[in-house]
Enzyme design. Structure first.
Site, short mmCIF file in Angstrom:
data_model
loop_
_atom_site.label_atom_id
_atom_site.label_comp_id
_atom_site.label_asym_id
_atom_site.label_seq_id
_atom_site.Cartn_x
_atom_site.Cartn_y
_atom_site.Cartn_z
N SER A 1 -14.40 -2.98 8.50
CA SER A 1 -14.80 -2.28 7.51
C SER A 1 -14.05 -2.16 6.31
CB SER A 1 -15.55 -0.66 7.95
OG SER A 1 -14.34 0.13 8.26
N SER B 1 -1.33 3.87 0.20
CA SER B 1 -2.38 4.69 -0.61
C SER B 1 -1.51 5.30 -1.74
CB SER B 1 -2.90 5.79 0.06
OG SER B 1 -3.49 6.84 -0.76
N TYR C 1 -2.52 13.29 6.06
CA TYR C 1 -3.01 11.88 5.32
C TYR C 1 -1.75 11.49 4.47
CZ TYR C 1 -4.94 8.12 2.91
OH TYR C 1 -5.35 6.61 2.36
N LYS D 1 1.17 8.42 4.88
CA LYS D 1 1.62 7.55 3.89
C LYS D 1 2.87 7.49 3.57
CE LYS D 1 -2.60 5.48 4.45
NZ LYS D 1 -2.62 4.18 4.88
#
Length: 265
Positions: free
Chosen positions: A12, A135, A148, A152
């Site tokens: 996805s 990100s 998160y 990263k």
């Protein structure tokens, strides 16, 4: 001989777009994912193009070993490894269950470590490329995304070190930092209790598409770029964080405060 691209989290979003992009460019593609139904849809789109779909968990070391072993058994080589599998979260650190923190590190950070460890001997042989899908949060953290952002930052630190280890041996390392991208990542983001929040707090229609991220990523890899920072908003965040980080603290807080049902107090 046909080149081979291995892509984690390819069922996805950005991962799926990367699978289709590399297949369209003539690569045999190997991709992983845990959702069998979504994988079947990607396989249907690939049609007769050479591919291998694997139901594996990127957070598990042995599953990453199996991914590489299956790739070599079927195609005999690896030219591109794309560490894309990832998950987000949305909760204040004071509220978040530490199991959520660990889960994000296992998928986003250790998943990339495992895949790279097992693929590296073959990439050194082919003088191939490693592409890390990070990100903007790998450059600038944001509130309610502590796990998160941490994953990263760790990911980018690892690939920066690895890049300097292999740069004289023919292996190229690219770190891609998308800004807000229309994908499933916000719908699947975990809340404080580790449950998927179920819907995006942002207007997905105004974001860069995953297909555009895949297109830009492919071109950057062909040019052997070191870093790719995407979206104007993302580039501004990286730039402003270097010259006026305290001011940016307030700007980001105010921006995140406008999100529906935000957890900020």
């Amino acid at each position: 001989m046909q080149k081979v691209a291995v892509i984690t989290g390819g069922t996805s979003g950005i991962g799926k777009s990367l699978v289709l992009k590399y297949a369209n460019e003539g690569y045999a593609v190997v991709f992983t994912g845990r959702n069998v139904d979504r994988a079947a849809l990607v396989v249907a789109e690939l049609g007769e193009r050479p591919h291998l779909a694997l139901e594996l968990d990127s957070a598990k070391m042995e599953d990453n070993r199996k991914m590489i072993e299956a790739t070599i058994e079927k195609f005999g080589r690896i030219d591109v490894l794309i560490c894309n599998a990832g998950i987000s979260m949305r909760a204040l650190f004071e509220d978040v269950d530490l199991d959520v923190f660990k889960k994000l590190m296992d998928i986003n950070f250790y998943g990339a470590i495992y895949a790279t460890k097992f693929a590296l001997p073959y990439l050194l042989e082919s003088k191939g490329s490693i592409i890390a899908i990070s990100s903007i949060n790998g450059w600038r953290s944001t509130p309610a995304r502590t796990a998160y952002s941490s994953s990263k930052f760790a990911m980018q630190g690892f690939f920066e070190a690895l890049r300097t280890e292999v740069m004289t041996r023919g292996v190229h390392v690219l770190v891609v930092c998308p800004g807000f991208t229309s994908s499933n990542i916000r719908n699947a983001a975990l809340n404080a209790d580790g449950k998927a929040q179920g819907e995006s707090p942002r207007d997905e229609k105004k974001m860069m598409t995953s297909d555009e991220v895949a297109e830009r990523t492919f071109k950057a890899a062909q040019k052997k770029k070191r870093d790719l920072v995407l979206t104007f908003e993302g580039k501004m965040a990286v730039f402003l964080n270097k010259i006026m980080p305290s001011r940016l603290d307030k700007m980001i807080y105010n921006m995140m405060k406008k999100e529906p049902d935000n957890p900020l107090k």
